[in-house]
Design a protein around this motif. Structure first.
Motif, mmCIF file in Angstrom:
data_model
loop_
_atom_site.group_PDB
_atom_site.id
_atom_site.type_symbol
_atom_site.label_atom_id
_atom_site.label_comp_id
_atom_site.label_asym_id
_atom_site.label_seq_id
_atom_site.Cartn_x
_atom_site.Cartn_y
_atom_site.Cartn_z
ATOM 1 N N GLU A 286 0.821 -1.211 0.000
ATOM 2 C CA GLU A 286 0.000 0.000 0.000
ATOM 3 C C GLU A 286 0.857 1.264 0.000
ATOM 4 N N PHE A 287 1.854 1.317 0.874
ATOM 5 C CA PHE A 287 2.638 2.533 1.068
ATOM 6 C C PHE A 287 3.388 2.953 -0.196
ATOM 7 N N PHE A 288 4.094 2.025 -0.834
ATOM 8 C CA PHE A 288 4.934 2.370 -1.973
ATOM 9 C C PHE A 288 4.159 2.517 -3.275
ATOM 10 N N TYR A 289 2.904 2.119 -3.281
ATOM 11 C CA TYR A 289 2.098 2.231 -4.494
ATOM 12 C C TYR A 289 1.089 3.371 -4.410
ATOM 13 N N ASN A 290 1.156 4.168 -3.364
ATOM 14 C CA ASN A 290 0.304 5.340 -3.205
ATOM 15 C C ASN A 290 1.208 6.563 -3.222
ATOM 16 N N LYS A 291 1.126 7.384 -4.270
ATOM 17 C CA LYS A 291 2.049 8.517 -4.398
ATOM 18 C C LYS A 291 1.806 9.616 -3.371
ATOM 19 N N CYS A 292 0.749 9.488 -2.555
ATOM 20 C CA CYS A 292 0.478 10.460 -1.491
ATOM 21 C C CYS A 292 1.059 10.026 -0.148
ATOM 22 N N SER A 293 1.654 8.850 -0.073
ATOM 23 C CA SER A 293 2.227 8.347 1.177
ATOM 24 C C SER A 293 3.440 9.172 1.582
ATOM 25 N N CYS A 294 3.570 9.379 2.897
ATOM 26 C CA CYS A 294 4.700 10.140 3.437
ATOM 27 C C CYS A 294 5.131 9.574 4.783
ATOM 28 N N ILE A 295 6.368 9.847 5.131
ATOM 29 C CA ILE A 295 6.870 9.663 6.492
ATOM 30 C C ILE A 295 6.988 11.073 7.047
ATOM 31 N N TYR A 296 6.423 11.310 8.229
ATOM 32 C CA TYR A 296 6.438 12.641 8.824
ATOM 33 C C TYR A 296 7.405 12.681 9.996
ATOM 34 N N LEU A 297 8.208 13.742 10.040
ATOM 35 C CA LEU A 297 9.135 13.980 11.132
ATOM 36 C C LEU A 297 8.688 15.229 11.879
ATOM 37 N N TYR A 298 8.523 15.119 13.188
ATOM 38 C CA TYR A 298 8.132 16.249 14.029
ATOM 39 C C TYR A 298 9.285 16.537 14.979
ATOM 40 N N LEU A 299 9.832 17.749 14.902
ATOM 41 C CA LEU A 299 10.971 18.139 15.726
ATOM 42 C C LEU A 299 10.477 18.928 16.933
ATOM 43 N N TYR A 300 10.806 18.447 18.127
ATOM 44 C CA TYR A 300 10.401 19.084 19.378
ATOM 45 C C TYR A 300 11.625 19.472 20.179
#
Length: 184
Positions: free
Chosen positions: A68-82
């Motif tokens: 699912e992840f690699f075949y959906n061009k809207c997939s992302c990994i999000y990084l939140y810096l605190y």
């Protein structure tokens, strides 16, 4: 898939009274504003200040379904810096999204490593202060079908690239189709 949070650069202190930032990063597949599940957290860098370093590695194979992840061009990994604050708790310094196209583009084989850098965004999505540096490595499980053992290549993701320069006015394209009919 393995992702290593290497460092951040050019962070901005919260105020004049803030002596030292104590930054850490949370990594997830959930976009900003949504309830986060499967959150990974780096260690807190107590010495780096506005240029922290981590080197923390995370295996994302248990939260990412490759089919699912690699075949959906809207997939992302999000990084939140605190940053940790003594009295008020953690405060968001910025966030960034790493799109699937950046993982797939140019990765021809298992074990290929890519070093990527992303500008941080403020909470509202506008341009923030600082850059986050990461390293991504794909393993063989990314190339396998869900529930099967046969290997297949990742899809070709073509979401376009940003070009910087002078805008060019294009001329309209006219296609003429001419039909020939043979008479017998």
């Amino acid at each position: 898939m393995e992702i290593t949070i290497i460092s951040a650069q050019g962070l901005k202190k919260l105020s004049f009274f803030t002596h030292n930032l104590q930054p850490f990063i949370q990594l997830t597949t959930t976009p900003p504003g949504a309830h986060r599940s499967h959150v990974y957290t780096t260690t807190v860098d107590h010495e780096g200040g506005v240029n922290p370093t981590w080197g923390d590695k995370f295996d994302l194979s248990n939260i990412i379904d490759p089919s699912e992840f690699f075949y959906n061009k809207c997939s992302c990994i999000y990084l939140y810096l605190y940053t940790n604050r003594v009295l008020l708790g953690p405060r968001l310094l910025g966030w960034c999204g790493i799109p699937v196209a950046d993982f797939v583009d140019g990765m021809a084989s298992v074990g290929t490593v890519r070093w990527l850098s992303y500008r941080l965004r403020k909470k509202d999505g506008s341009k923030g202060h600082g850059v986050v540096n990461v390293m991504v490595k794909l393993d063989s499980s990314v190339f396998r079908k869900k529930g099967g053992s046969d290997v297949r290549w990742l899809p070709e993701v073509n979401v376009g690239r940003v070009a910087i320069g002078i805008p060019v006015r294009t001329l309209p394209v006219v296609n003429y189709i001419i039909y020939y009919k043979t008479i017998k």
